[in-house]
Design a protein around this motif. Structure first.
Motif, PDB file in Angstrom:
ATOM      1  N   ASN A  32     -17.831 -10.000   1.333  1.00 54.94           N
ATOM      2  CA  ASN A  32     -17.677 -10.256  -0.074  1.00 54.94           C
ATOM      3  C   ASN A  32     -15.984  -9.979  -0.531  1.00 54.94           C
ATOM      4  N   PHE A  33     -15.262  -9.282   0.399  1.00 59.60           N
ATOM      5  CA  PHE A  33     -14.121  -8.897  -0.051  1.00 59.60           C
ATOM      6  C   PHE A  33     -13.224  -9.900   0.981  1.00 59.60           C
ATOM      7  N   LYS A  34     -12.897 -10.768  -0.040  1.00 53.50           N
ATOM      8  CA  LYS A  34     -12.231 -11.994   0.457  1.00 53.50           C
ATOM      9  C   LYS A  34     -10.585 -12.234   0.349  1.00 53.50           C
ATOM     10  N   SER A  35     -10.068 -11.043  -0.462  1.00 54.20           N
ATOM     11  CA  SER A  35      -8.592 -11.421  -0.591  1.00 54.20           C
ATOM     12  C   SER A  35      -7.853 -10.873   0.787  1.00 54.20           C
ATOM     13  N   LYS A  36      -6.821 -11.530   1.015  1.00 55.11           N
ATOM     14  CA  LYS A  36      -6.104 -11.345   2.195  1.00 55.11           C
ATOM     15  C   LYS A  36      -4.921 -10.153   1.826  1.00 55.11           C
ATOM     16  N   VAL A  37      -4.630 -10.114   0.659  1.00 55.95           N
ATOM     17  CA  VAL A  37      -3.392  -9.313  -0.043  1.00 55.95           C
ATOM     18  C   VAL A  37      -4.106  -7.820  -0.246  1.00 55.95           C
ATOM     19  N   ASN A  38      -3.186  -6.998   0.102  1.00 53.62           N
ATOM     20  CA  ASN A  38      -3.744  -5.487  -0.116  1.00 53.62           C
ATOM     21  C   ASN A  38      -2.562  -5.184  -1.227  1.00 53.62           C
ATOM     22  N   ASN A  39      -3.036  -5.115  -2.651  1.00 53.62           N
ATOM     23  CA  ASN A  39      -2.215  -4.809  -3.768  1.00 53.62           C
ATOM     24  C   ASN A  39      -2.236  -2.992  -3.997  1.00 53.62           C
ATOM     25  N   GLN A  40      -2.926  -2.426  -3.139  1.00 55.15           N
ATOM     26  CA  GLN A  40      -2.928  -1.108  -3.530  1.00 55.15           C
ATOM     27  C   GLN A  40      -2.029  -0.255  -2.799  1.00 55.15           C
ATOM     28  N   SER A  41      -1.491   0.790  -3.014  1.00 54.30           N
ATOM     29  CA  SER A  41      -0.437   1.933  -2.192  1.00 54.30           C
ATOM     30  C   SER A  41      -1.449   2.864  -1.666  1.00 54.30           C
ATOM     31  N   GLY A  42      -0.679   3.548  -0.625  1.00 51.64           N
ATOM     32  CA  GLY A  42      -1.508   4.836  -0.089  1.00 51.64           C
ATOM     33  C   GLY A  42      -1.933   4.419   1.210  1.00 51.64           C
ATOM     34  N   THR A  43      -1.839   5.320   2.176  1.00 51.83           N
ATOM     35  CA  THR A  43      -2.313   5.111   3.417  1.00 51.83           C
ATOM     36  C   THR A  43      -3.649   5.237   3.691  1.00 51.83           C
ATOM     37  N   ASN A  44      -4.527   5.922   2.766  1.00 55.21           N
ATOM     38  CA  ASN A  44      -5.741   6.208   2.718  1.00 55.21           C
ATOM     39  C   ASN A  44      -6.715   5.159   2.148  1.00 55.21           C
ATOM     40  N   VAL A  45      -6.181   4.253   1.551  1.00 54.87           N
ATOM     41  CA  VAL A  45      -6.664   3.020   0.976  1.00 54.87           C
ATOM     42  C   VAL A  45      -7.227   2.056   2.140  1.00 54.87           C
ATOM     43  N   VAL A  46      -8.703   1.973   2.283  1.00 54.29           N
ATOM     44  CA  VAL A  46      -9.069   1.019   3.169  1.00 54.29           C
ATOM     45  C   VAL A  46      -9.540  -0.188   2.742  1.00 54.29           C
ATOM     46  N   THR A 149     -12.605  12.050  -4.955  1.00 51.41           N
ATOM     47  CA  THR A 149     -13.279  11.869  -3.556  1.00 51.41           C
ATOM     48  C   THR A 149     -12.271  11.602  -2.573  1.00 51.41           C
ATOM     49  N   LYS A 150     -11.108  11.487  -3.034  1.00 52.38           N
ATOM     50  CA  LYS A 150     -10.020  11.162  -1.948  1.00 52.38           C
ATOM     51  C   LYS A 150     -10.280   9.939  -1.521  1.00 52.38           C
ATOM     52  N   ASN A 151     -10.741   8.722  -2.239  1.00 45.85           N
ATOM     53  CA  ASN A 151     -11.071   7.609  -1.936  1.00 45.85           C
ATOM     54  C   ASN A 151     -12.336   7.486  -0.962  1.00 45.85           C
ATOM     55  N   GLY A 152     -13.040   8.588  -1.167  1.00 45.12           N
ATOM     56  CA  GLY A 152     -14.314   8.563  -0.469  1.00 45.12           C
ATOM     57  C   GLY A 152     -14.363   9.570   0.772  1.00 45.12           C
ATOM     58  N   ILE A 153     -13.161   9.969   1.328  1.00 46.92           N
ATOM     59  CA  ILE A 153     -12.749  10.618   2.219  1.00 46.92           C
ATOM     60  C   ILE A 153     -13.661  11.983   2.327  1.00 46.92           C
TER      61      ILE A 153
END
Length: 178
Positions: A32-46, A149-153
């Protein structure tokens, strides 16, 4: 001529943009996650879940006439992104909870509408402020959820939020979309 092109572009974008409407029986999957572009910043964003709600209304020019407002929770596939090298089922659960939070706040919005907006006059006087207040609460909750949650971490915090979200959905179950 450019107006015709713009109109055609906007219509095709609306027709081909893929949305998933929230349902208890339908869960997100990585396809369902179809975008090829990561608009988010941060190294822990998966992954990034683009979701929220849409509404429509039918009202009359008669201020005393009843108004009908529908609110739906949507996940936007073409704006949701994943890092295919780092995804797993645990992260998918975290992203599903973002979608569940959108449904929770849709229910809160439906409750406020049911309690406060009966007529076209009510709609004109109250809808915008109710909508903006619930939207701010929703955005604040989503930010707090990712932060705490630190993005679920942080698994213990993620478990706590899983419970909070499930309880919220249960508490507002009478405001599920019909």
């Amino acid at each position: 001529m450019k107006w015709i092109f713009l109109a055609c572009f906007l219509i095709s974008n609306m027709l081909f943009s893929q949305k998933i409407y929230w349902s208890e029986n339908v869960k997100l999957n990585w396809s369902n996650f179809k975008s090829k572009v990561n608009n988010q910043s941060g190294t822990n964003v998966v992954a990034y879940t683009n979701c929220g709600w849409i509404y429509s209304y039918v009202k009359s020019s008669n201020p005393k006439a009843p108004v009908k407002i529908e609110v739906s929770t949507v996940f936007n596939e073409d704006k949701s992104w994943k890092d295919v090298k780092r995804i797993n089922d645990y992260i998918l659960l975290h992203e599903q909870k973002h979608f569940d939070v959108a449904e929770l706040f849709s229910r809160k919005l439906r409750k406020e509408i049911a309690e406060n907006i009966k007529t076209s006059s009510d709609f004109h006087r109250k809808f915008k402020s109710i909508y903006n207040r619930i939207l701010k609460e929703y955005q604040d909750f989503q930010r707090k959820y990712d932060s705490e949650t630190k993005n679920g971490i942080l698994e213990d915090k993620q478990s706590e939020y899983n419970r909070i979200i499930a309880e919220g959905l249960e508490n507002y179950k009478s405001y599920k979309s019909s």
